[in-house]
Scaffold this motif. Structure first.
Motif, PDB file in Angstrom:
ATOM      1  N   LYS A  59       0.842  -1.206   0.000  1.00 32.13           N
ATOM      2  CA  LYS A  59       0.000   0.000   0.000  1.00 32.13           C
ATOM      3  C   LYS A  59       0.873   1.252   0.000  1.00 32.13           C
ATOM      4  CE  LYS A  59      -3.661   2.320   2.543  1.00 32.13           C
ATOM      5  NZ  LYS A  59      -4.520   2.320   3.708  1.00 32.13           N
ATOM      6  N   ASN A  62       2.304   1.743  -3.491  1.00 36.09           N
ATOM      7  CA  ASN A  62       1.268   2.233  -4.403  1.00 36.09           C
ATOM      8  C   ASN A  62       0.950   3.700  -4.145  1.00 36.09           C
ATOM      9  OD1 ASN A  62       1.096  -0.268  -5.630  1.00 36.09           O
ATOM     10  ND2 ASN A  62      -0.629  -0.934  -4.403  1.00 36.09           N
ATOM     11  N   GLU A  63       0.792   4.076  -2.882  1.00 38.39           N
ATOM     12  CA  GLU A  63       0.474   5.461  -2.544  1.00 38.39           C
ATOM     13  C   GLU A  63       1.618   6.398  -2.906  1.00 38.39           C
ATOM     14  OE1 GLU A  63      -0.542   5.229   1.597  1.00 38.39           O
ATOM     15  OE2 GLU A  63      -2.618   4.626   1.165  1.00 38.39           O
ATOM     16  N   THR A  65       3.949   5.918  -5.214  1.00 36.91           N
ATOM     17  CA  THR A  65       4.017   6.000  -6.672  1.00 36.91           C
ATOM     18  C   THR A  65       2.952   6.945  -7.210  1.00 36.91           C
ATOM     19  OG1 THR A  65       4.883   3.750  -6.780  1.00 36.91           O
ATOM     20  CG2 THR A  65       3.943   4.643  -8.808  1.00 36.91           C
ATOM     21  N   LEU A  66       1.728   6.810  -6.707  1.00 32.64           N
ATOM     22  CA  LEU A  66       0.635   7.668  -7.146  1.00 32.64           C
ATOM     23  C   LEU A  66       0.920   9.129  -6.820  1.00 32.64           C
ATOM     24  CD1 LEU A  66      -2.108   7.727  -8.512  1.00 32.64           C
ATOM     25  CD2 LEU A  66      -3.148   7.311  -6.292  1.00 32.64           C
TER      26      LEU A  66
END
Length: 90
Positions: A59, A62-63, A65-66
């Protein structure tokens, strides 16, 4: 992590996980095989696979990277717009 986001709920990566995170979000690392990512992060393959099974770490990756992508979207749009105007002769 609970919706309240209290300090005790926030995931805190280990030093090795921080190094792996840096390697994973580095644009120059895209597509590298696992052993090269491990070398960049100075971790073992065992640590890599153990860490990547951790849902909190995934998580975080992903966060992060976003967030990095969101920070560059305007630059990409502006460059595209400028290129389009140049192509049209403006």
């Amino acid at each position: 992590m609970s919706k309240s986001g209290t300090k005790s709920d926030i995931y805190k990566p280990t030093a090795a996980e921080k190094r792996l995170l840096e390697a994973l979000v580095n644009p120059n690392s895209v597509g590298l095989p696992v052993h090269e990512l491990c070398n960049l992060a100075n971790i073992s393959r065992n640590t890599y696979y153990k860490t990547m099974r951790n849902p909190d770490f995934v998580k975080l990756v992903n966060e992060t990277t976003l967030d990095l992508i969101k920070g560059k979207v305007s630059d990409v749009l502006n460059a595209s717009y400028t290129f389009a105007l140049t192509e049209k002769g403006f």
